[in-house]
Design a protein around this motif. Structure first.
Motif, PDB file in Angstrom:
ATOM      1  N   LYS A 278      42.400  58.069  37.511  1.00  0.00           N
ATOM      2  CA  LYS A 278      43.145  57.253  36.551  1.00  0.00           C
ATOM      3  C   LYS A 278      43.475  55.903  37.191  1.00  0.00           C
ATOM      4  O   LYS A 278      43.893  55.867  38.356  1.00  0.00           O
ATOM      5  N   LEU A 279      43.269  54.814  36.484  1.00  0.00           N
ATOM      6  CA  LEU A 279      43.565  53.490  37.042  1.00  0.00           C
ATOM      7  C   LEU A 279      45.074  53.320  37.154  1.00  0.00           C
ATOM      8  O   LEU A 279      45.823  53.786  36.300  1.00  0.00           O
ATOM      9  N   THR A 280      45.508  52.646  38.215  1.00  0.00           N
ATOM     10  CA  THR A 280      46.940  52.410  38.380  1.00  0.00           C
ATOM     11  C   THR A 280      47.207  50.910  38.398  1.00  0.00           C
ATOM     12  O   THR A 280      46.303  50.105  38.644  1.00  0.00           O
ATOM     13  N   GLU A 281      48.454  50.554  38.151  1.00  0.00           N
ATOM     14  CA  GLU A 281      48.811  49.140  38.129  1.00  0.00           C
ATOM     15  C   GLU A 281      48.782  48.599  39.564  1.00  0.00           C
ATOM     16  O   GLU A 281      49.346  49.227  40.471  1.00  0.00           O
ATOM     17  N   ILE A 282      48.136  47.482  39.770  1.00  0.00           N
ATOM     18  CA  ILE A 282      48.073  46.891  41.112  1.00  0.00           C
ATOM     19  C   ILE A 282      48.437  45.403  41.042  1.00  0.00           C
ATOM     20  O   ILE A 282      48.476  44.822  39.956  1.00  0.00           O
ATOM     21  N   TYR A 283      48.724  44.817  42.198  1.00  0.00           N
ATOM     22  CA  TYR A 283      49.009  43.370  42.229  1.00  0.00           C
ATOM     23  C   TYR A 283      48.441  42.777  43.509  1.00  0.00           C
ATOM     24  O   TYR A 283      48.163  43.493  44.476  1.00  0.00           O
ATOM     25  N   TYR A 284      48.276  41.451  43.512  1.00  0.00           N
ATOM     26  CA  TYR A 284      47.729  40.770  44.685  1.00  0.00           C
ATOM     27  C   TYR A 284      48.870  40.165  45.495  1.00  0.00           C
ATOM     28  O   TYR A 284      49.687  39.406  44.953  1.00  0.00           O
ATOM     29  N   LYS A 285      48.932  40.559  46.774  1.00  0.00           N
ATOM     30  CA  LYS A 285      50.001  40.059  47.641  1.00  0.00           C
ATOM     31  C   LYS A 285      49.433  38.895  48.434  1.00  0.00           C
ATOM     32  O   LYS A 285      48.695  39.090  49.395  1.00  0.00           O
ATOM     33  N   GLY A 286      49.690  37.711  48.001  1.00  0.00           N
ATOM     34  CA  GLY A 286      49.146  36.547  48.705  1.00  0.00           C
ATOM     35  C   GLY A 286      49.148  35.344  47.775  1.00  0.00           C
ATOM     36  O   GLY A 286      49.490  35.455  46.596  1.00  0.00           O
ATOM     37  N   TRP A 287      48.769  34.191  48.321  1.00  0.00           N
ATOM     38  CA  TRP A 287      48.849  32.950  47.544  1.00  0.00           C
ATOM     39  C   TRP A 287      47.576  32.639  46.782  1.00  0.00           C
ATOM     40  O   TRP A 287      47.619  31.934  45.789  1.00  0.00           O
ATOM     41  N   ASP A 288      46.480  33.133  47.269  1.00  0.00           N
ATOM     42  CA  ASP A 288      45.212  32.698  46.695  1.00  0.00           C
ATOM     43  C   ASP A 288      44.402  33.886  46.156  1.00  0.00           C
ATOM     44  O   ASP A 288      43.498  34.382  46.817  1.00  0.00           O
ATOM     45  N   PRO A 289      44.751  34.354  44.954  1.00  0.00           N
ATOM     46  CA  PRO A 289      44.051  35.538  44.443  1.00  0.00           C
ATOM     47  C   PRO A 289      42.554  35.269  44.241  1.00  0.00           C
ATOM     48  O   PRO A 289      42.171  34.149  43.863  1.00  0.00           O
ATOM     49  N   PRO A 290      41.731  36.286  44.527  1.00  0.00           N
ATOM     50  CA  PRO A 290      40.287  36.067  44.443  1.00  0.00           C
ATOM     51  C   PRO A 290      39.759  35.988  43.009  1.00  0.00           C
ATOM     52  O   PRO A 290      38.575  35.740  42.806  1.00  0.00           O
ATOM     53  N   ILE A 291      40.609  36.203  41.997  1.00  0.00           N
ATOM     54  CA  ILE A 291      40.144  36.090  40.604  1.00  0.00           C
ATOM     55  C   ILE A 291      40.830  34.894  39.968  1.00  0.00           C
ATOM     56  O   ILE A 291      42.009  34.641  40.219  1.00  0.00           O
ATOM     57  N   GLU A 292      40.085  34.214  39.136  1.00  0.00           N
ATOM     58  CA  GLU A 292      40.624  33.046  38.436  1.00  0.00           C
ATOM     59  C   GLU A 292      41.802  33.488  37.563  1.00  0.00           C
ATOM     60  O   GLU A 292      41.724  34.520  36.895  1.00  0.00           O
ATOM     61  N   SER A 293      42.880  32.708  37.570  1.00  0.00           N
ATOM     62  CA  SER A 293      44.041  33.126  36.780  1.00  0.00           C
ATOM     63  C   SER A 293      43.764  32.923  35.291  1.00  0.00           C
ATOM     64  O   SER A 293      42.938  32.112  34.899  1.00  0.00           O
ATOM     65  N   ASN A 294      44.503  33.642  34.486  1.00  0.00           N
ATOM     66  CA  ASN A 294      44.391  33.593  33.030  1.00  0.00           C
ATOM     67  C   ASN A 294      42.971  33.805  32.508  1.00  0.00           C
ATOM     68  O   ASN A 294      42.498  33.085  31.626  1.00  0.00           O
ATOM     69  N   SER A 295      42.293  34.753  33.089  1.00  0.00           N
ATOM     70  CA  SER A 295      40.964  35.084  32.557  1.00  0.00           C
ATOM     71  C   SER A 295      40.703  36.578  32.760  1.00  0.00           C
ATOM     72  O   SER A 295      41.262  37.197  33.657  1.00  0.00           O
ATOM     73  N   PHE A 296      39.870  37.102  31.889  1.00  0.00           N
ATOM     74  CA  PHE A 296      39.558  38.527  31.984  1.00  0.00           C
ATOM     75  C   PHE A 296      38.624  38.767  33.166  1.00  0.00           C
ATOM     76  O   PHE A 296      37.802  37.915  33.496  1.00  0.00           O
ATOM     77  N   PHE A 297      38.787  39.918  33.791  1.00  0.00           N
ATOM     78  CA  PHE A 297      37.899  40.261  34.901  1.00  0.00           C
ATOM     79  C   PHE A 297      37.743  41.773  34.956  1.00  0.00           C
ATOM     80  O   PHE A 297      38.688  42.527  34.697  1.00  0.00           O
ATOM     81  N   GLU A 298      36.567  42.199  35.295  1.00  0.00           N
ATOM     82  CA  GLU A 298      36.336  43.619  35.533  1.00  0.00           C
ATOM     83  C   GLU A 298      35.229  43.719  36.564  1.00  0.00           C
ATOM     84  O   GLU A 298      34.140  43.174  36.358  1.00  0.00           O
ATOM     85  N   GLY A 299      35.538  44.340  37.703  1.00  0.00           N
ATOM     86  CA  GLY A 299      34.497  44.436  38.721  1.00  0.00           C
ATOM     87  C   GLY A 299      35.039  44.947  40.040  1.00  0.00           C
ATOM     88  O   GLY A 299      36.169  45.440  40.123  1.00  0.00           O
ATOM     89  N   PHE A 300      34.234  44.781  41.108  1.00  0.00           N
ATOM     90  CA  PHE A 300      34.578  45.321  42.427  1.00  0.00           C
ATOM     91  C   PHE A 300      34.863  44.182  43.399  1.00  0.00           C
ATOM     92  O   PHE A 300      34.137  43.193  43.441  1.00  0.00           O
ATOM     93  N   LEU A 301      35.966  44.324  44.140  1.00  0.00           N
ATOM     94  CA  LEU A 301      36.382  43.287  45.093  1.00  0.00           C
ATOM     95  C   LEU A 301      36.792  43.936  46.418  1.00  0.00           C
ATOM     96  O   LEU A 301      37.081  45.138  46.465  1.00  0.00           O
ATOM     97  N   ASP A 302      36.866  43.118  47.482  1.00  0.00           N
ATOM     98  CA  ASP A 302      37.381  43.627  48.756  1.00  0.00           C
ATOM     99  C   ASP A 302      38.835  44.048  48.568  1.00  0.00           C
ATOM    100  O   ASP A 302      39.578  43.391  47.822  1.00  0.00           O
ATOM    101  N   SER A 303      39.207  45.085  49.277  1.00  0.00           N
ATOM    102  CA  SER A 303      40.547  45.648  49.052  1.00  0.00           C
ATOM    103  C   SER A 303      41.667  44.791  49.632  1.00  0.00           C
ATOM    104  O   SER A 303      42.835  44.958  49.270  1.00  0.00           O
ATOM    105  N   GLU A 304      41.327  43.848  50.494  1.00  0.00           N
ATOM    106  CA  GLU A 304      42.354  43.075  51.188  1.00  0.00           C
ATOM    107  C   GLU A 304      43.307  42.349  50.234  1.00  0.00           C
ATOM    108  O   GLU A 304      42.859  41.626  49.334  1.00  0.00           O
ATOM    109  N   GLY A 305      44.583  42.554  50.436  1.00  0.00           N
ATOM    110  CA  GLY A 305      45.592  41.842  49.648  1.00  0.00           C
ATOM    111  C   GLY A 305      46.045  42.582  48.397  1.00  0.00           C
ATOM    112  O   GLY A 305      47.034  42.209  47.782  1.00  0.00           O
ATOM    113  N   TRP A 306      45.351  43.612  48.002  1.00  0.00           N
ATOM    114  CA  TRP A 306      45.704  44.325  46.766  1.00  0.00           C
ATOM    115  C   TRP A 306      46.606  45.511  47.074  1.00  0.00           C
ATOM    116  O   TRP A 306      46.331  46.301  47.979  1.00  0.00           O
ATOM    117  N   CYS A 307      47.691  45.639  46.325  1.00  0.00           N
ATOM    118  CA  CYS A 307      48.641  46.729  46.549  1.00  0.00           C
ATOM    119  C   CYS A 307      48.935  47.434  45.228  1.00  0.00           C
ATOM    120  O   CYS A 307      48.865  46.826  44.159  1.00  0.00           O
TER     121      CYS A 307
END
Ligand SMILES: [Zn+2]
Ligand SMILES: [Zn+2]
Ligand SMILES: [Zn+2]
Length: 339
Positions: A278-307
């Motif tokens: 089951k997917l859980t709610e996550i957030y990016y801990k840092g200043w420069d998130p690897p996904i563009e803000s205010n846009s939809f995204f679905e995919g695979f990313l490095d785990s660094e920074g995600w909590c």
């Protein structure tokens, strides 16, 4: 009694298919001078209708247009969900799965989420129409049934029952019904009560049956042809349909009624496409998130920074405020004196 003088053409026993000109020809003289108001401006966006007309205040018997109520504070907020179990994502280099999406209440009345509701409804309806169309090898058609002035005071249930009766008379096998309580008057930029039903459905309308339906019921029935884009038709119809508390905007009847058509099985979007957790709610801990803000995204990313967001049940501490005995005695004394 039926007025025979109006029915100048001979009636045939044989049923003509809906794309035969006869069926269309007969309803046009009536329908053309009645249904014009429903045509909207070509150069207006839906927002223009919301802002430059009586859109927000149009109301009749609890019916309103979509997008008239204030949103929740969280409507359209961006959120992330994901699966951080990279150990089970070997096929994707051990990355984590992330979905970025906008929260929505999906209420048709919400000023923020109404378009999301229309999109979702139109998708479901289109898939249902397409499945039947392919199964039976028949094209969907669009019909408008305008409620007679004599029936304006009927309640919605009775109006819909009469619409169903007429659809039966003109041999519509099944489809979806969308209620429009209002039409738009271009000259005065005003929505006014003029109840009618739109039907996207299937059937072969027998010759003369639209005129017969008019004589017998007083309702104008207009045939609007075979639908090319079913999605666009639903989108357009839902954009100014009737919205009322506890009433469905789209209902299905006949061969496409809820019980007759098998339920569509949709992929489960709440689970990780790789490991099925089951997917859980996550957030990016840092200043420069690897996904563009205010846009939809679905995919695979490095785990660094995600909590993972950890939510704890918050219990308000309960305060029992005891007064010291001395004060209580004073209180009782003063109460006694006051008697
Ligand atoms: Zn909302
Ligand atoms: Zn309409
Ligand atoms: Zn996973």
């Amino acid at each position: 009694m039926k007025d025979k003088t109006c029915d100048t053409k001979p009636t045939f026993q044989q049923n003509f298919p809906y794309h035969n000109d006869h069926a269309i020809e007969q309803s046009e003289p009536y329908a053309n001078n009645f249904d014009n108001d429903d045509e909207l401006y070509n150069d207006w966006e839906l927002d223009d209708y919301h802002l430059l007309t009586n859109w927000e205040t149009a109301e009749h018997n609890g019916w309103r247009l979509p997008a008239t109520k204030e949103p929740h504070y969280w409507c359209a907020q961006w959120n992330h969900k994901g699966c951080i179990h990279s150990e089970d994502h070997q096929t994707h280099d051990g990355k984590i799965f992330i979905r970025r999406y906008q929260l929505s209440c999906f209420r048709p009345a919400c000023k923020t989420c109404w378009e999301k509701w229309i999109g979702r409804q139109s998708n479901v309806a289109t898939r249902k129409i397409e499945r039947y169309s392919k199964k039976e090898n028949i094209s969907p058609i669009h019909i408008v049934l305008s409620v007679s002035n004599w029936d304006y005071e009927l309640d919605y249930k009775q109006m819909k029952q009469k619409a169903r009766k007429i659809l039966n008379e003109i041999k519509i096998r099944g489809g979806s019904i969308i209620f429009h309580p209002f039409r738009f008057n271009k000259k005065i930029r005003c929505w006014y009560f003029s109840p009618h039903f739109h039907v996207v459905g299937f059937g072969f309308i027998p010759k003369g049956s639209l005129v017969d339906a008019y004589h017998q019921n007083g309702w104008f029935v207009k045939y609007l042809g075979v639908r090319k884009s079913v999605f666009a038709t639903f989108y357009y119809l839902l954009s100014h349909c009737g919205i009322r508390h506890r009433t469905r905007a789209t209902t299905w009847f006949g061969d496409l009624s809820y019980s007759k058509l098998e339920k569509e099985i949709l992929p489960d979007f709440s689970k990780c496409p790789l490991c099925g957790r089951k997917l859980t709610e996550i957030y990016y801990k840092g200043w420069d998130p690897p996904i563009e803000s205010n846009s939809f995204f679905e995919g695979f990313l490095d785990s660094e920074g995600w909590c993972v967001v950890i939510t704890e049940k918050h219990i308000e501490p309960c305060n029992f405020e005891y007064a010291p005995t001395r004060e209580l005695n004073n209180l009782l004394q003063s109460l006694e004196q006051a008697r």
